[in-house]
Design a protein around this motif. Sequence first.
Motif, short mmCIF file in Angstrom:
data_model
loop_
_atom_site.label_atom_id
_atom_site.label_comp_id
_atom_site.label_asym_id
_atom_site.label_seq_id
_atom_site.Cartn_x
_atom_site.Cartn_y
_atom_site.Cartn_z
N LEU A 84 0.84 -1.20 0.00
CA LEU A 84 0.00 0.00 0.00
C LEU A 84 0.87 1.25 0.00
O LEU A 84 0.62 2.19 -0.76
CB LEU A 84 -0.94 -0.01 1.21
N ASN A 85 1.91 1.29 0.83
CA ASN A 85 2.81 2.45 0.85
C ASN A 85 3.46 2.67 -0.51
O ASN A 85 3.58 3.81 -0.97
CB ASN A 85 3.89 2.27 1.92
N ILE A 110 3.15 6.54 -5.42
CA ILE A 110 2.96 6.92 -6.83
C ILE A 110 2.07 8.15 -6.90
O ILE A 110 2.31 9.05 -7.70
CB ILE A 110 2.35 5.75 -7.64
N HIS A 111 1.06 8.20 -6.03
CA HIS A 111 0.13 9.34 -6.00
C HIS A 111 0.72 10.53 -5.24
O HIS A 111 0.47 11.68 -5.57
CB HIS A 111 -1.19 8.95 -5.32
N ASP A 112 1.49 10.22 -4.19
CA ASP A 112 2.03 11.26 -3.32
C ASP A 112 3.38 10.80 -2.77
O ASP A 112 3.43 9.94 -1.89
CB ASP A 112 1.06 11.52 -2.17
N PRO A 113 4.49 11.35 -3.29
CA PRO A 113 5.83 10.91 -2.87
C PRO A 113 6.10 11.06 -1.37
O PRO A 113 7.02 10.45 -0.85
CB PRO A 113 6.77 11.80 -3.68
N SER A 114 5.30 11.83 -0.64
CA SER A 114 5.54 11.99 0.80
C SER A 114 5.35 10.68 1.56
O SER A 114 5.84 10.54 2.68
CB SER A 114 4.63 13.07 1.39
N TYR A 115 4.64 9.72 0.96
CA TYR A 115 4.48 8.42 1.61
C TYR A 115 5.81 7.66 1.69
O TYR A 115 5.94 6.73 2.47
CB TYR A 115 3.43 7.56 0.90
N LEU A 116 6.79 8.06 0.89
CA LEU A 116 8.12 7.44 0.98
C LEU A 116 8.83 7.85 2.26
O LEU A 116 9.52 7.05 2.89
CB LEU A 116 8.96 7.81 -0.24
N SER A 117 8.66 9.10 2.67
CA SER A 117 9.34 9.58 3.88
C SER A 117 8.51 9.36 5.14
O SER A 117 9.07 9.25 6.24
CB SER A 117 9.70 11.06 3.73
N THR A 118 7.20 9.31 5.01
CA THR A 118 6.32 9.07 6.16
C THR A 118 5.31 7.98 5.80
O THR A 118 4.13 8.25 5.60
CB THR A 118 5.57 10.35 6.59
#
Length: 89
Positions: A48-49, A54-62
């Motif tokens: 899921l992360n 792909i939609h929001d790169p901020s999910y990579l850092s948080t």
Amino acid sequence: DVIYNERLGAQIGVRCEELLTRPTSHGDAKLIVTDSQRFDGTDFVPRLNKRLSIHDPSYLSTPLQWKEQLLENVTGSGVLIEEDQAYNV
């Protein structure tokens, strides 16, 4: 509380992605996903992360994380058992 196998867990991940990427969510969506049997509850989170990033790169850092918490003073539907309901099949 429907995560009884890996396939259902993966579908829960898809439904979470749908909710979290809705334009109307604006990052305010809240989810509670339960896995009282502890079968495959957390298996969908890394995928899921990856999909959310792909939609929001901020999910990579948080990234989203599974949080295990005992809920007290909660009555749910189903059979009430005094002992721990987790088991291995």
